[in-house]
Design a protein around this motif. Sequence first.
Motif, PDB file in Angstrom:
ATOM      1  N   LEU A  22       0.836  -1.211   0.000  1.00 46.23           N
ATOM      2  CA  LEU A  22       0.000   0.000   0.000  1.00 46.23           C
ATOM      3  C   LEU A  22       0.868   1.256   0.000  1.00 46.23           C
ATOM      4  O   LEU A  22       0.531   2.243  -0.657  1.00 46.23           O
ATOM      5  CB  LEU A  22      -0.963  -0.013   1.177  1.00 46.23           C
ATOM      6  CG  LEU A  22      -2.061  -1.077   1.091  1.00 46.23           C
ATOM      7  CD1 LEU A  22      -2.812  -1.183   2.407  1.00 46.23           C
ATOM      8  CD2 LEU A  22      -3.009  -0.772  -0.054  1.00 46.23           C
ATOM      9  N   THR A  82       0.817   7.717   2.260  1.00 50.95           N
ATOM     10  CA  THR A  82      -0.408   7.295   2.932  1.00 50.95           C
ATOM     11  C   THR A  82      -0.290   7.494   4.438  1.00 50.95           C
ATOM     12  O   THR A  82       0.749   7.917   4.941  1.00 50.95           O
ATOM     13  CB  THR A  82      -0.743   5.828   2.588  1.00 50.95           C
ATOM     14  OG1 THR A  82      -2.051   5.516   3.048  1.00 50.95           O
ATOM     15  CG2 THR A  82       0.270   4.864   3.150  1.00 50.95           C
ATOM     16  N   ARG A  83      -1.366   7.176   5.147  1.00 52.74           N
ATOM     17  CA  ARG A  83      -1.419   7.275   6.612  1.00 52.74           C
ATOM     18  C   ARG A  83      -1.858   5.929   7.187  1.00 52.74           C
ATOM     19  O   ARG A  83      -2.496   5.138   6.499  1.00 52.74           O
ATOM     20  CB  ARG A  83      -2.444   8.331   7.045  1.00 52.74           C
ATOM     21  CG  ARG A  83      -2.195   9.703   6.518  1.00 52.74           C
ATOM     22  CD  ARG A  83      -3.314  10.701   6.867  1.00 52.74           C
ATOM     23  NE  ARG A  83      -4.646  10.162   6.643  1.00 52.74           N
ATOM     24  CZ  ARG A  83      -5.609  10.128   7.564  1.00 52.74           C
ATOM     25  NH1 ARG A  83      -5.402  10.584   8.774  1.00 52.74           N
ATOM     26  NH2 ARG A  83      -6.793   9.625   7.283  1.00 52.74           N
ATOM     27  N   ALA A 142      -4.217   5.291   9.288  1.00 53.48           N
ATOM     28  CA  ALA A 142      -5.676   5.151   9.276  1.00 53.48           C
ATOM     29  C   ALA A 142      -6.176   4.660   7.918  1.00 53.48           C
ATOM     30  O   ALA A 142      -7.065   3.812   7.842  1.00 53.48           O
ATOM     31  CB  ALA A 142      -6.339   6.472   9.637  1.00 53.48           C
ATOM     32  N   ASP A 143      -5.589   5.184   6.841  1.00 56.88           N
ATOM     33  CA  ASP A 143      -5.994   4.767   5.494  1.00 56.88           C
ATOM     34  C   ASP A 143      -5.586   3.319   5.217  1.00 56.88           C
ATOM     35  O   ASP A 143      -6.367   2.530   4.691  1.00 56.88           O
ATOM     36  CB  ASP A 143      -5.378   5.686   4.435  1.00 56.88           C
ATOM     37  CG  ASP A 143      -5.825   7.133   4.583  1.00 56.88           C
ATOM     38  OD1 ASP A 143      -6.938   7.358   5.111  1.00 56.88           O
ATOM     39  OD2 ASP A 143      -5.056   8.020   4.188  1.00 56.88           O
ATOM     40  N   VAL A 144      -4.360   2.989   5.573  1.00 54.97           N
ATOM     41  CA  VAL A 144      -3.856   1.626   5.382  1.00 54.97           C
ATOM     42  C   VAL A 144      -4.676   0.650   6.218  1.00 54.97           C
ATOM     43  O   VAL A 144      -5.028  -0.439   5.758  1.00 54.97           O
ATOM     44  CB  VAL A 144      -2.354   1.545   5.739  1.00 54.97           C
ATOM     45  CG1 VAL A 144      -1.887   0.115   5.848  1.00 54.97           C
ATOM     46  CG2 VAL A 144      -1.529   2.294   4.713  1.00 54.97           C
ATOM     47  N   SER A 145      -5.004   1.055   7.425  1.00 54.76           N
ATOM     48  CA  SER A 145      -5.776   0.206   8.322  1.00 54.76           C
ATOM     49  C   SER A 145      -7.111  -0.186   7.699  1.00 54.76           C
ATOM     50  O   SER A 145      -7.504  -1.358   7.738  1.00 54.76           O
ATOM     51  CB  SER A 145      -6.008   0.932   9.648  1.00 54.76           C
ATOM     52  OG  SER A 145      -6.828   0.173  10.488  1.00 54.76           O
ATOM     53  N   GLU A 146      -7.796   0.762   7.124  1.00 50.03           N
ATOM     54  CA  GLU A 146      -9.093   0.473   6.497  1.00 50.03           C
ATOM     55  C   GLU A 146      -8.939  -0.484   5.322  1.00 50.03           C
ATOM     56  O   GLU A 146      -9.706  -1.433   5.171  1.00 50.03           O
ATOM     57  CB  GLU A 146      -9.773   1.769   6.047  1.00 50.03           C
ATOM     58  CG  GLU A 146     -10.355   2.567   7.182  1.00 50.03           C
ATOM     59  CD  GLU A 146     -11.349   1.775   8.022  1.00 50.03           C
ATOM     60  OE1 GLU A 146     -12.254   1.132   7.447  1.00 50.03           O
ATOM     61  OE2 GLU A 146     -11.204   1.781   9.253  1.00 50.03           O
ATOM     62  N   ARG A 147      -7.942  -0.241   4.483  1.00 52.38           N
ATOM     63  CA  ARG A 147      -7.744  -1.101   3.304  1.00 52.38           C
ATOM     64  C   ARG A 147      -7.326  -2.508   3.708  1.00 52.38           C
ATOM     65  O   ARG A 147      -7.808  -3.490   3.134  1.00 52.38           O
ATOM     66  CB  ARG A 147      -6.727  -0.469   2.353  1.00 52.38           C
ATOM     67  CG  ARG A 147      -7.282   0.850   1.827  1.00 52.38           C
ATOM     68  CD  ARG A 147      -6.798   1.351   0.534  1.00 52.38           C
ATOM     69  NE  ARG A 147      -6.547   0.404  -0.512  1.00 52.38           N
ATOM     70  CZ  ARG A 147      -5.640   0.618  -1.460  1.00 52.38           C
ATOM     71  NH1 ARG A 147      -4.920   1.723  -1.455  1.00 52.38           N
ATOM     72  NH2 ARG A 147      -5.455  -0.271  -2.417  1.00 52.38           N
ATOM     73  N   ASP A 152     -10.339  -4.267   5.145  1.00 54.50           N
ATOM     74  CA  ASP A 152     -11.235  -4.682   4.057  1.00 54.50           C
ATOM     75  C   ASP A 152     -10.697  -5.931   3.365  1.00 54.50           C
ATOM     76  O   ASP A 152     -11.436  -6.890   3.120  1.00 54.50           O
ATOM     77  CB  ASP A 152     -11.410  -3.564   3.032  1.00 54.50           C
ATOM     78  CG  ASP A 152     -12.223  -2.391   3.562  1.00 54.50           C
ATOM     79  OD1 ASP A 152     -12.931  -2.549   4.582  1.00 54.50           O
ATOM     80  OD2 ASP A 152     -12.140  -1.298   2.951  1.00 54.50           O
ATOM     81  N   HIS A 191      -4.174  -0.810  14.406  1.00 53.67           N
ATOM     82  CA  HIS A 191      -3.297   0.356  14.226  1.00 53.67           C
ATOM     83  C   HIS A 191      -1.944   0.101  14.880  1.00 53.67           C
ATOM     84  O   HIS A 191      -0.905   0.418  14.299  1.00 53.67           O
ATOM     85  CB  HIS A 191      -3.926   1.606  14.827  1.00 53.67           C
ATOM     86  CG  HIS A 191      -5.019   2.175  14.000  1.00 53.67           C
ATOM     87  ND1 HIS A 191      -5.289   3.510  13.961  1.00 53.67           N
ATOM     88  CD2 HIS A 191      -5.925   1.610  13.170  1.00 53.67           C
ATOM     89  CE1 HIS A 191      -6.310   3.743  13.158  1.00 53.67           C
ATOM     90  NE2 HIS A 191      -6.707   2.601  12.672  1.00 53.67           N
ATOM     91  N   ARG A 214       2.713  10.412   8.029  1.00 53.15           N
ATOM     92  CA  ARG A 214       2.612   9.903   6.664  1.00 53.15           C
ATOM     93  C   ARG A 214       3.821   9.031   6.352  1.00 53.15           C
ATOM     94  O   ARG A 214       4.898   9.222   6.898  1.00 53.15           O
ATOM     95  CB  ARG A 214       2.541  11.051   5.668  1.00 53.15           C
ATOM     96  CG  ARG A 214       1.360  11.948   5.936  1.00 53.15           C
ATOM     97  CD  ARG A 214       0.981  12.706   4.694  1.00 53.15           C
ATOM     98  NE  ARG A 214      -0.298  13.358   4.887  1.00 53.15           N
ATOM     99  CZ  ARG A 214      -1.462  12.850   4.486  1.00 53.15           C
ATOM    100  NH1 ARG A 214      -1.506  11.699   3.882  1.00 53.15           N
ATOM    101  NH2 ARG A 214      -2.579  13.497   4.693  1.00 53.15           N
TER     102      ARG A 214
END
Length: 125
Positions: free
Chosen positions: A15, A21-22, A24-29, A32, A54, A77
Amino acid sequence: MIPDYQTLMLPVLRLAATGETRVADVSERVADNLGLTQAERDELLPSGRQRLLHNRIHWAKFYMSKAGLIASPARGRFVATDKGKALLATSPACARIQRHSQIRWDQTSPWRWHRGHRQLRWGSS
């Protein structure tokens, strides 16, 4: 079930290779992609101060940054370095941190990082 930080290294690096990226963004992906339930996504450390996913992503980032595979261009980031992208080009299957008694950079393989009794190894198992 939330994987350990070693298992998360490769997905996080992939990712990070797509751009800055951050967590939080990586965590969601990652959540999923792993099909984690909302309860698993919200699971906290025993201290109750941080989400478990996290925390494990932060540890994955920590070891990969020490190995030179990711960099932090700004606070909060991160992005894959050229070294990280080169590693991904070799299609590694996994990463593992193993006990090691020496503090050194292993020159025989650019993807092994030795420091403080830990060793980062990329491989097929």
